[in-house]
Design an enzyme around this catalytic site. Sequence first.
Site, PDB file in Angstrom:
ATOM      1  N   GLU A   1       8.520   1.495 -28.072  1.00 11.95           N
ATOM      2  CA  GLU A   1       8.655   2.853 -28.614  1.00 11.95           C
ATOM      3  C   GLU A   1       9.082   2.780 -30.078  1.00 11.95           C
ATOM      4  OE1 GLU A   1       7.099   4.064 -25.580  1.00 11.95           O
ATOM      5  OE2 GLU A   1       7.932   5.716 -26.755  1.00 11.95           O
TER       6      GLU A   1
ATOM      7  N   SER B   1      -5.269   5.156 -32.761  1.00 18.69           N
ATOM      8  CA  SER B   1      -6.308   4.427 -33.517  1.00 18.69           C
ATOM      9  C   SER B   1      -7.180   3.579 -32.599  1.00 18.69           C
ATOM     10  CB  SER B   1      -5.666   3.534 -34.584  1.00 18.69           C
ATOM     11  OG  SER B   1      -4.844   2.555 -33.960  1.00 18.69           O
TER      12      SER B   1
ATOM     13  N   ASP C   1      13.237   4.799 -21.215  1.00 19.91           N
ATOM     14  CA  ASP C   1      11.790   5.042 -21.096  1.00 19.91           C
ATOM     15  C   ASP C   1      11.386   5.008 -19.621  1.00 19.91           C
ATOM     16  OD1 ASP C   1       9.017   5.128 -22.383  1.00 19.91           O
ATOM     17  OD2 ASP C   1       8.865   3.346 -21.120  1.00 19.91           O
TER      18      ASP C   1
ATOM     19  N   GLY D   1      -1.856  12.191 -34.569  1.00 22.47           N
ATOM     20  CA  GLY D   1      -1.295  10.838 -34.655  1.00 22.47           C
ATOM     21  C   GLY D   1      -2.388   9.793 -34.530  1.00 22.47           C
TER      22      GLY D   1
ATOM     23  N   GLY E   1       2.794  -3.737 -30.518  1.00 26.37           N
ATOM     24  CA  GLY E   1       2.560  -2.298 -30.294  1.00 26.37           C
ATOM     25  C   GLY E   1       2.999  -1.809 -28.945  1.00 26.37           C
TER      26      GLY E   1
ATOM     27  N   GLY F   1       0.334  -1.166 -24.657  1.00 26.35           N
ATOM     28  CA  GLY F   1      -0.702  -1.816 -25.478  1.00 26.35           C
ATOM     29  C   GLY F   1      -1.806  -0.821 -25.813  1.00 26.35           C
TER      30      GLY F   1
ATOM     31  N   GLY G   1      -1.735   6.196 -34.605  1.00 23.75           N
ATOM     32  CA  GLY G   1      -0.974   4.942 -34.615  1.00 23.75           C
ATOM     33  C   GLY G   1      -1.553   3.953 -33.621  1.00 23.75           C
TER      34      GLY G   1
ATOM     35  N   ILE H   1      -2.385   1.903 -15.901  1.00 25.52           N
ATOM     36  CA  ILE H   1      -2.539   2.029 -14.443  1.00 25.52           C
ATOM     37  C   ILE H   1      -2.775   3.503 -14.099  1.00 25.52           C
ATOM     38  CG2 ILE H   1      -1.511   1.610 -12.178  1.00 25.52           C
ATOM     39  CD1 ILE H   1       0.443  -0.326 -13.513  1.00 25.52           C
TER      40      ILE H   1
ATOM     41  N   LYS I   1       9.691   8.024 -17.110  1.00 24.69           N
ATOM     42  CA  LYS I   1       8.514   7.810 -16.265  1.00 24.69           C
ATOM     43  C   LYS I   1       8.834   8.052 -14.789  1.00 24.69           C
ATOM     44  CE  LYS I   1       6.614   4.494 -19.526  1.00 24.69           C
ATOM     45  NZ  LYS I   1       6.575   3.075 -19.912  1.00 24.69           N
TER      46      LYS I   1
HETATM   47  N1  LIG Z   1       2.249   1.982 -27.421  1.00 26.53           N
HETATM   48  C1  LIG Z   1       2.031   2.015 -26.122  1.00 26.53           C
HETATM   49  O1  LIG Z   1       1.698   0.992 -25.493  1.00 26.53           O
HETATM   50  C2  LIG Z   1       2.206   3.295 -25.371  1.00 26.53           C
HETATM   51  C3  LIG Z   1       2.604   4.460 -26.015  1.00 26.53           C
HETATM   52  N2  LIG Z   1       2.747   5.608 -25.275  1.00 26.53           N
HETATM   53  C4  LIG Z   1       3.134   6.854 -25.926  1.00 26.53           C
HETATM   54  O2  LIG Z   1       2.086   7.225 -26.833  1.00 26.53           O
HETATM   55  C5  LIG Z   1       2.609   7.919 -27.953  1.00 26.53           C
HETATM   56  C6  LIG Z   1       2.170   7.200 -29.231  1.00 26.53           C
HETATM   57  O3  LIG Z   1       2.641   5.899 -29.141  1.00 26.53           O
HETATM   58  P1  LIG Z   1       2.180   4.796 -30.242  1.00 26.53           P
HETATM   59  O4  LIG Z   1       0.760   5.009 -30.620  1.00 26.53           O
HETATM   60  O5  LIG Z   1       2.611   3.484 -29.720  1.00 26.53           O
HETATM   61  O6  LIG Z   1       3.133   5.199 -31.467  1.00 26.53           O
HETATM   62  P2  LIG Z   1       2.948   4.859 -33.010  1.00 26.53           P
HETATM   63  O7  LIG Z   1       4.297   5.038 -33.609  1.00 26.53           O
HETATM   64  O8  LIG Z   1       2.200   3.591 -33.172  1.00 26.53           O
HETATM   65  O9  LIG Z   1       1.975   6.030 -33.509  1.00 26.53           O
HETATM   66  C7  LIG Z   1       2.420   7.340 -33.661  1.00 26.53           C
HETATM   67  C8  LIG Z   1       1.623   7.897 -34.832  1.00 26.53           C
HETATM   68  O10 LIG Z   1       1.886   9.289 -34.950  1.00 26.53           O
HETATM   69  C9  LIG Z   1       2.157   9.586 -36.303  1.00 26.53           C
HETATM   70  N3  LIG Z   1       3.050  10.740 -36.420  1.00 26.53           N
HETATM   71  C10 LIG Z   1       4.323  10.849 -35.972  1.00 26.53           C
HETATM   72  N4  LIG Z   1       4.797  12.072 -36.264  1.00 26.53           N
HETATM   73  C11 LIG Z   1       3.786  12.744 -36.902  1.00 26.53           C
HETATM   74  C12 LIG Z   1       3.649  14.049 -37.475  1.00 26.53           C
HETATM   75  N5  LIG Z   1       4.662  14.907 -37.430  1.00 26.53           N
HETATM   76  N6  LIG Z   1       2.479  14.394 -38.053  1.00 26.53           N
HETATM   77  C13 LIG Z   1       1.461  13.519 -38.084  1.00 26.53           C
HETATM   78  N7  LIG Z   1       1.508  12.259 -37.585  1.00 26.53           N
HETATM   79  C14 LIG Z   1       2.676  11.890 -36.999  1.00 26.53           C
HETATM   80  C15 LIG Z   1       2.816   8.341 -36.848  1.00 26.53           C
HETATM   81  O11 LIG Z   1       2.670   8.348 -38.244  1.00 26.53           O
HETATM   82  P3  LIG Z   1       3.667   7.453 -39.162  1.00 26.53           P
HETATM   83  O12 LIG Z   1       3.113   6.058 -39.022  1.00 26.53           O
HETATM   84  O13 LIG Z   1       3.491   8.015 -40.510  1.00 26.53           O
HETATM   85  O14 LIG Z   1       5.053   7.603 -38.590  1.00 26.53           O
HETATM   86  C16 LIG Z   1       2.020   7.242 -36.161  1.00 26.53           C
HETATM   87  O15 LIG Z   1       0.870   6.887 -36.892  1.00 26.53           O
HETATM   88  C17 LIG Z   1       4.122   7.949 -27.739  1.00 26.53           C
HETATM   89  O16 LIG Z   1       4.470   9.152 -27.097  1.00 26.53           O
HETATM   90  C18 LIG Z   1       4.369   6.772 -26.781  1.00 26.53           C
HETATM   91  O17 LIG Z   1       5.535   6.952 -25.994  1.00 26.53           O
HETATM   92  C19 LIG Z   1       2.495   5.662 -23.922  1.00 26.53           C
HETATM   93  C20 LIG Z   1       2.105   4.531 -23.274  1.00 26.53           C
HETATM   94  C21 LIG Z   1       1.956   3.267 -23.940  1.00 26.53           C
HETATM   95  N1  LIG Z   2       7.217   1.431 -24.786  1.00 27.20           N
HETATM   96  C1  LIG Z   2       6.534   1.687 -23.520  1.00 27.20           C
HETATM   97  C2  LIG Z   2       5.087   2.050 -23.822  1.00 27.20           C
HETATM   98  C3  LIG Z   2       4.381   2.523 -22.607  1.00 27.20           C
HETATM   99  O1  LIG Z   2       4.806   3.505 -21.992  1.00 27.20           O
HETATM  100  C4  LIG Z   2       6.591   0.409 -22.646  1.00 27.20           C
HETATM  101  O2  LIG Z   2       6.949  -0.635 -23.181  1.00 27.20           O
HETATM  102  O3  LIG Z   2       6.274   0.505 -21.445  1.00 27.20           O
HETATM  103 NA    NA Z   3      -0.842   5.668 -16.089  1.00 26.58          NA
END
Ligand SMILES: NC(=O)C1=CN([C@@H]2O[C@H](COP(=O)(O)OP(=O)(O)OC[C@H]3O[C@@H](n4cnc5c(N)ncnc54)[C@H](OP(=O)(O)O)[C@@H]3O)[C@@H](O)[C@H]2O)C=CC1
Ligand SMILES: N[C@@H](CC=O)C(=O)O
Ligand code: NA
Length: 427
Positions: A189, A13, A200, A7, A186, A301, A9, A135, A204
């Site tokens: 979820e 990234s 969510d 992933g 960003g 974030g 995302g 944190i 946690k």
């Molecule tokens: N955003 C945040 O602030 C936080 C996020 N998290 C956790 O981190 C994880 C990622 O979150 P986040 O980065 O925000 O999510 P995003 O949706 O931004 O990124 C997820 C990425 O994974 C890709 N993806 C999903 N399924 C597949 C697959 N089967 N094969 C390949 N690629 C795949 C998606 O591709 P596509 O775009 O094509 O769907 C996307 O690019 C989640 O579990 C979230 O709960 C935890 C704490 C904070």
């Molecule tokens: N969607 C969640 C991402 C971090 O866990 C939040 O808003 O706290």
């Molecule tokens: Na933490």
Amino acid sequence: MKIALLGFGTVGSGLPALIADNQEKLAALLDETISISKVLVRSEEKAAQLRQAGHPWDFVTSIEAILNDDTISIVVELMGRIEPAKTYISQALAAGKSVVTANKDLLALHGAELQKLAQKNKVALYYEAAVAGGIPILRTLANSFASDKVTRLLGIINGTSNFMLTKMMEEGWTYKKALETAQLLGYAESDPTNDVEGIDAVYKLALLSEFAFGMTISPSQIKHQGIPTIQQADVEIANQLGYVIKLVGEIVEVSSGIFAEVSPTFLPASHPLASVKGVMNAVYLDSIGMGASMFYGAGAGQNPTATSVLADIVRIVKRFKEQTLGKSFNEYKRATRLAESSEVLNKYYFSVETPDSTGQFLRLVQLFTAVNVSFEQVLQQKGDGQRAVVGIICHKISQTQLASLETKLAKEDDFNLLNYFKVVEEN
Ligand SMILES: NC(=O)C1=CN([C@@H]2O[C@H](COP(=O)(O)OP(=O)(O)OC[C@H]3O[C@@H](n4cnc5c(N)ncnc54)[C@H](OP(=O)(O)O)[C@@H]3O)[C@@H](O)[C@H]2O)C=CC1
Ligand SMILES: N[C@@H](CC=O)C(=O)O
Ligand code: NA
């Protein structure tokens, strides 16, 4: 040390730049470089888009390309949701690769199974980013609180809903605008229902229960309510009474066991948690050694979350060198005991709509007295001659009494329980 990302995302990234920015410190700390070997993306189109955008990584579309690469020691899962994340993590652990993930949904529902697989294969499974984003609360509980017993935990542990509440209450944003902005930033979820409905935060809290209390509880054992039920009138009354409304996760241990819930809560304006605004999170602990302590930071974030992911990678590199990889992230384990509902006591605020006529207040007093609930504060909003709203803060009552009160109020056709909120006491 070569790693693979699953992933790319919001969080995924953000990792490359963080590794580059910290390369000098990481080299000094680890005497090792961390390099991204492969990145799993969903499709060749996605891979082409990312290459076009200038990303230099080796983008692959099959998990086998990573599992069969023996030079990759750590797999970082940042895809989200349950499948195929669970399958890919299981395969990586079985292939002798350590795993870092931020996937609280997966860990809250299937964490025990994945932990067993990690220990069986003598590799690490770490997930600091899964709880309260940037944190380092899990590692703090696992390490620094080894010498202290936590008796109660209060957490603002969802950044999206806290960002929304702050924008709606303090800047008058609409619910829709606040949610859309959180998504744009960003924070949210992929399915933001989990953020706003408290789900969510439940995931946690289930993980925090293991680290803070040593007890494994399932999300289904955690009561929850989200933010859509909060009305502007509730916010105004809370302010009049000296409170701030926040979505709070609580775990408390009483003699019969632990009780956990996520609910919109009246916090005294003087409480340290009341000042946690926007996307910020905080975990407030009562413990027998420290007394009161609070850990504060960005709950969501790209960079804050990626920082926790990188912290886990660094820890794994260190354990790899120490040859202690198989140690569990959390070693505090006790038999799970759930509290008797009669033992869990809190103050509550009730907002009750009644006919605007004589004798209604007396009926309310009789109804609350019937379940042995006494009033601490009462506030009556001016009625319109037809209906009036009475705000009542009661003294501490049990979950049992709360349930009885809800039942009795529901039976009164012309009374309407508009809302109720747990009230946290001044320290
Ligand atoms: N955003 C945040 O602030 C936080 C996020 N998290 C956790 O981190 C994880 C990622 O979150 P986040 O980065 O925000 O999510 P995003 O949706 O931004 O990124 C997820 C990425 O994974 C890709 N993806 C999903 N399924 C597949 C697959 N089967 N094969 C390949 N690629 C795949 C998606 O591709 P596509 O775009 O094509 O769907 C996307 O690019 C989640 O579990 C979230 O709960 C935890 C704490 C904070
Ligand atoms: N969607 C969640 C991402 C971090 O866990 C939040 O808003 O706290
Ligand atoms: Na933490």
